[in-house]
Motif scaffolding. Structure first.
Motif, short mmCIF file in Angstrom:
data_model
loop_
_atom_site.label_atom_id
_atom_site.label_comp_id
_atom_site.label_asym_id
_atom_site.label_seq_id
_atom_site.Cartn_x
_atom_site.Cartn_y
_atom_site.Cartn_z
N UNK A 26 62.90 33.44 113.75
CA UNK A 26 63.21 32.31 114.62
C UNK A 26 64.64 31.79 114.42
N UNK A 27 65.44 32.50 113.64
CA UNK A 27 66.79 31.99 113.31
C UNK A 27 67.88 32.98 113.68
N UNK A 28 69.03 32.41 114.05
CA UNK A 28 70.22 33.23 114.27
C UNK A 28 71.30 32.73 113.32
N UNK A 29 71.93 33.66 112.61
CA UNK A 29 73.02 33.33 111.68
C UNK A 29 74.34 33.73 112.31
N UNK A 30 75.30 32.81 112.35
CA UNK A 30 76.64 33.12 112.87
C UNK A 30 77.62 33.00 111.71
N UNK A 31 78.45 34.02 111.53
CA UNK A 31 79.39 34.03 110.40
C UNK A 31 80.83 33.96 110.91
N UNK A 32 81.62 33.09 110.28
CA UNK A 32 83.03 33.02 110.67
C UNK A 32 83.90 33.73 109.63
N UNK A 33 85.13 33.86 110.01
CA UNK A 33 86.15 34.44 109.16
C UNK A 33 86.34 33.70 107.84
N UNK A 34 86.17 32.35 107.91
CA UNK A 34 86.45 31.56 106.70
C UNK A 34 85.18 31.12 105.99
N UNK A 35 84.16 32.02 105.95
CA UNK A 35 82.97 31.81 105.12
C UNK A 35 81.99 30.76 105.61
N UNK A 36 82.18 30.26 106.82
CA UNK A 36 81.20 29.30 107.35
C UNK A 36 80.04 30.11 107.93
N UNK A 37 78.84 29.66 107.64
CA UNK A 37 77.67 30.24 108.31
C UNK A 37 76.95 29.10 109.03
N UNK A 38 76.62 29.34 110.26
CA UNK A 38 75.77 28.41 111.00
C UNK A 38 74.44 29.11 111.20
N UNK A 39 73.39 28.43 110.76
CA UNK A 39 72.04 28.97 110.97
C UNK A 39 71.38 28.12 112.05
N UNK A 40 71.02 28.74 113.14
CA UNK A 40 70.36 28.03 114.24
C UNK A 40 68.90 28.46 114.22
N UNK A 41 67.99 27.51 114.05
CA UNK A 41 66.58 27.85 114.01
C UNK A 41 65.85 27.18 115.17
N UNK A 42 65.13 27.97 115.91
CA UNK A 42 64.35 27.41 117.02
C UNK A 42 62.96 27.10 116.47
N UNK A 43 62.70 25.82 116.24
CA UNK A 43 61.40 25.44 115.66
C UNK A 43 60.36 25.27 116.75
N UNK A 44 60.78 24.74 117.84
CA UNK A 44 59.94 24.63 119.04
C UNK A 44 60.85 24.82 120.23
N UNK A 45 60.27 24.92 121.38
CA UNK A 45 61.09 25.15 122.57
C UNK A 45 62.10 24.04 122.78
N UNK A 46 61.77 22.84 122.30
CA UNK A 46 62.67 21.71 122.50
C UNK A 46 63.19 21.15 121.18
N UNK A 47 63.09 21.92 120.12
CA UNK A 47 63.52 21.45 118.79
C UNK A 47 64.31 22.55 118.09
N UNK A 48 65.59 22.27 117.88
CA UNK A 48 66.45 23.27 117.24
C UNK A 48 67.11 22.66 116.01
N UNK A 49 67.12 23.45 114.96
CA UNK A 49 67.78 22.99 113.73
C UNK A 49 69.13 23.71 113.58
N UNK A 50 70.15 22.93 113.18
CA UNK A 50 71.48 23.48 112.94
C UNK A 50 71.83 23.22 111.48
N UNK A 51 72.14 24.28 110.78
CA UNK A 51 72.43 24.14 109.36
C UNK A 51 73.72 24.92 109.06
N UNK A 52 74.65 24.25 108.37
CA UNK A 52 75.95 24.89 108.10
C UNK A 52 76.18 25.02 106.60
N UNK A 53 76.86 26.07 106.22
CA UNK A 53 77.40 26.16 104.86
C UNK A 53 78.85 26.60 104.98
#
Ligand code: GLC
Length: 799
Positions: A26-53
């Motif tokens: 249920x998650x998509x990880x996006x990686x940038x050049x400068x070590x940032x990762x964004x994890x997008x998790x679809x918990x429900x059709x209308x509920x999305x979590x965004x988590x960054x490192x």
């Protein structure tokens, strides 16, 4: 340097371009050049979590706020890659993420923008503490409104405000004062008739800026931890709040007595003083279910001890109070007195359960008992030990509820009023400093208390109340709004705070009726009780150092007004219990600010005072001295003035006349409001009929009534009664269809139906298609009908 006054700083860092992505469940990880990762998790059709490192990897994913028992479920998730962006689509929303800078936009499926990053995620390295100050900014359109954030002492619509979340013992706080006792980093945005929500689940000190620094920018940031937030799509506020409440959890039902009236003061002692107070309630016939013992019941403020001079035999006293219908609630604070003779202190010391400073010594601070150490409630072993301490109070002595206070945690005689930053916490196996644990300390204390009281009260239900709380605390405890002041302004504040808590998932809340600090006039007390009986938690409390605050501390008129309104609360107990049930089942707030009630009506967007109690009762407090009524906005639809039964058409502002012993209360046309007889305490009387106040309407309206054994857990096994009344009114006809669910058989056998506003003279009554004979003169005169509770269809025809 912590930049807690400005969102932007020239040393801020930003994600660079996205170089790759991976899809995992249920998650998509996006990686940038400068070590940032964004994890997008679809918990429900209308509920999305965004988590960054920003480190190139994520730390352990742990949250105290999220209710792990709640189910996740999405139907559909697709990800596509375009030249400049990625697009994630669920069955309700679409999220576009720019490749160049990781900025995000969320749309509904019709393509309307719901929320767009302005700068989006950025951060500042904290060289002082290590880690990042994490920041997020969103574009905001003109006309956008903001609600939520828990106990803030400010106007309902937060547009133009900057707010701070750092649990603080804020004695006698003022309007707009920040920060306060609770931390609920959840808000609702309303833009173009569409509502969405953001929950920034970060326990560090957080800030929210709603177009304050810049007119078209909304932002939030934290002094540490992760940028980790949830986006909720409405489009109705109802959906946003229900999903948020689901995510952070709902409580179990409280015992019904906890919805009665509570009396408190700092402090009732010795025993004969407690008894005088309880006896006076009974003598004056003002219903009351709970009496509180504040810190003076203890021996030198040592938790879990008794001052035997004041209370020689607590078990006997608690039992005697119980025979008179009073449940005893006692205060328990987190500070444990440093005293080598004190068994709780010795045990915690032996087991190494107190919080420690970074260099090793125990965290020491002054509270009521003098120097104290403080249990680390973020350690599960400490919580288990703490829960066990309630055996004597609850199982042996018979105390029915526990009041947790000073758990921000409050420390006296230090400028920051709390622990220093370096104090260490276990954080359930994720060791950290107080910077991270501060805001959840109170919740973890209340959680441990709840488990203890529940264990020893079983098979009855526990009752716990807390002053400090973080999002999710509602799973364990009720709350009050802390040390307010006996002023008209504070009555205004209390009204908004309790509504706001209600749409922030933490509905079982009330204020200290009459004000904690200073002395209310009789009139202010009367106006406050008139509002307080419509709050889910209803307790008079005062500091006791300015005079008395029991109803009889004022004149006869105030006593009568108090009785009248507390009586009304006791009559409305089945209604209140039903809305509590809807809150725990469906996450529906018990109090609905007008904007929540009708977000499509823009007249509601800046209203503060009026609210809907449950689904069908509109309440508006009187907030000024010498008032003979007030102007208020009545939302769209037909309403009945509760006091006069006259009808008004809403959708406009109007003047409403009231007497000193009234505040504006309106009932929605078509509603069927259940009422019990007035009892001096819950369960005092056995009665054979449930009163139903039926407010005629031409058209349809649904009303529900939830009942069960009023305590215990049988309701979880299906032993409850859930009635649905479907009313259909026509010019000369009234039809009520009743549907019953659940295995609980209520003790009464009949309904007494008060027919209010019926525009015709009844000529025929049919029950389940059979005509019944009735005394038409009596019906004409009394306007009520008594029918067996087993009916399916009641049909009245008239001329
Ligand atoms: C705090 C509480 C208040 C209580 C007092 C003494 O000020 O907020 O409710 O009465 O401490 O325990």
């Amino acid at each position: 340097m912590i930049t807690n006054t400005a969102l932007e700083y020239k040393g801020d860092l930003y994600p660079s371009n996205i170089v790759s992505y991976t899809l995992e469940g249920d998650s998509v990880y996006f990686n940038t050049d400068n070590n940032v990762i964004l994890k997008v998790t679809v918990l429900r059709d209308s509920l999305i979590r965004f988590r960054f490192t920003t480190k190139g990897y994520f730390s352990n994913d742990f949250s105290y706020a999220i209710d792990k028992t709640q189910l996740h479920g999405y139907n559909f998730l697709s990800i596509t890659e375009e030249a400049d962006y990625y697009q994630i689509v669920t069955s309700k929303i679409k999220c576009v993420i720019q490749k160049a800078d990781m900025r995000k936009s969320i749309y509904d499926l019709a393509g309307n923008v719901l929320l767009e990053d302005e700068l989006g995620f950025h951060w500042e390295e904290s060289f002082e503490f290590g880690g990042n100050i994490v920041k997020m900014s969103k574009s905001s359109k003109d006309g956008e409104c903001f609600y939520g954030l828990g106990d803030k002492a400010t106007q309902m619509n937060l547009k133009g405000k900057r707010l701070e979340n750092f649990a603080t013992d804020q004695y006698a706080y003022q309007k707009d004062q920040e920060p306060l006792y609770k931390v609920v980093p959840f808000y609702i945005g309303l833009q173009n008739k569409q509502a969405y929500g953001i929950f920034f689940d970060n326990t560090f000190r957080t800030f929210f800026d709603f177009c304050h620094e810049r007119r078209n920018v909304t932002s939030f940031w934290a002094e540490g931890g992760e940028m980790n937030y949830y986006f909720f799509y409405g489009p109705q506020m109802q959906d946003v709040v229900a999903t948020y409440t689901d995510l952070t959890g709902k409580p179990e039902l409280p015992p019904l007595w906890a919805l009665g009236y509570h009396q408190c003061k700092w402090s009732y002692f010795p025993e004969h003083n407690v008894k005088e107070v309880t006896a006076k309630f009974r003598a004056l016939k003002i219903p009351c279910d709970a009496i509180y013992l504040d810190i003076d019941y203890m021996d030198g403020f040592r938790c879990f001890t008794w001052n035997k001079e004041y209370f020689p035999d607590p078990k006997r006293m608690v039992a005697e109070l119980g025979q008179d219908g009073f449940k005893t609630v006692v205060i328990i604070d987190p500070g444990i007195k440093v005293d080598k003779e004190y068994s709780i202190y010795k045990e915690a010391l032996e087991k190494d359960y107190f919080c420690k400073r970074a260099d090793g010594p125990y965290m020491k601070g002054k509270v009521w008992p003098g120097e104290c150490n403080f249990p680390d409630y973020t350690n599960p072993e400490v919580r288990e030990w703490w829960a066990g301490l309630f055996k004597e109070l609850v199982a042996d002595i018979g105390v029915k509820g526990v009041w947790n206070d000073m758990n921000e945690p409050a420390v006296m005689e230090v400028p920051n009023k709390t622990f220093p930053n370096d104090v260490r916490h276990d954080y359930d196996g994720n060791p950290c400093s107080h910077r991270k644990a501060h805001n959840i300390y109170g919740t973890q204390m209340a959680r441990a208390t709840y488990h203890g009281v529940k264990r020893f009260a079983y098979p009855k239900r526990p009752f716990v109340i807390t002053r400090s709380a973080y999002a999710g605390a509602q799973r364990y405890t009720s709350s009050w709004t802390g040390d307010n002041v006996a002023s008209w302004e504070h009555l205004w504040i209390a009204n908004i705070q309790v509504q706001r808590m209600s749409i922030s998932g933490m509905g079982f809340t009330g204020s200290d009726i009459g004000g904690f600090a200073e002395q209310p006039t009789g009139e202010l007390y009367a106006r406050w009780i008139q509002l307080g009986v419509f709050h889910p938690f209803c307790r008079t409390h005062s500091s006791g150092d300015h005079g008395d605050q029991e109803p009889w501390a004022f004149d006869e008129e105030v006593i009568d007004i108090t009785r009248k309104f507390v009586n009304l609360r006791y009559q409305l107990l089945p209604y209140l219990y039903t809305i509590f049930y809807q809150y725990i089942e469906e996450g529906i707030p018990m109090l609905k600010p007008l904007v929540y009630f009708d977000q499509a009506d823009i007249q509601t967007h800046y209203r503060n005072d009026e609210f809907v109690f449950g689904n069908q009762i509109l309440v508006c407090p009187i907030l000024e001295p010498n008032a003979l009524g007030r102007r208020m906005y009545v939302p769209k639809g037909e309403w009945y003035n509760y006091w006069t039964n006259s009808r008004v058409k809403g959708g406009k502002e109007m003047w409403v006349d009231t007497h000193y012993d009234e505040i504006p209360v309106f009932v929605k046309a078509g509603a069927i409001i259940p009422k019990y007889p007035v009892q001096q305490y819950v369960g005092e009387l056995e009665f054979d009929e449930l009163t139903l106040d039926l407010y005629y309407k031409e058209g349809k309206e649904k009303s529900v009534v939830y009942e069960d054994a009023q305590d215990g857990y049988d309701y979880k096994k299906g032993r409850y009664s859930f009635l649905t009344f479907r009313l259909t009114g026509k010019t000369k006809e009234l039809n009520v269809q009743l549907h019953k669910e659940g295995k609980y058989d209520t003790a009464y056998s009949k309904y007494k139906i008060n027919l209010i506003g019926l525009p015709f003279k009844v000529t025929t009554i049919e029950i389940d298609n059979e005509k019944i004979t009735f005394d038409s003169a009596a019906l004409e005169k009394n306007s009520y009908l008594v029918v067996n509770k087993e009916f399916n269809i009641l049909h009245l025809v008239g001329e």
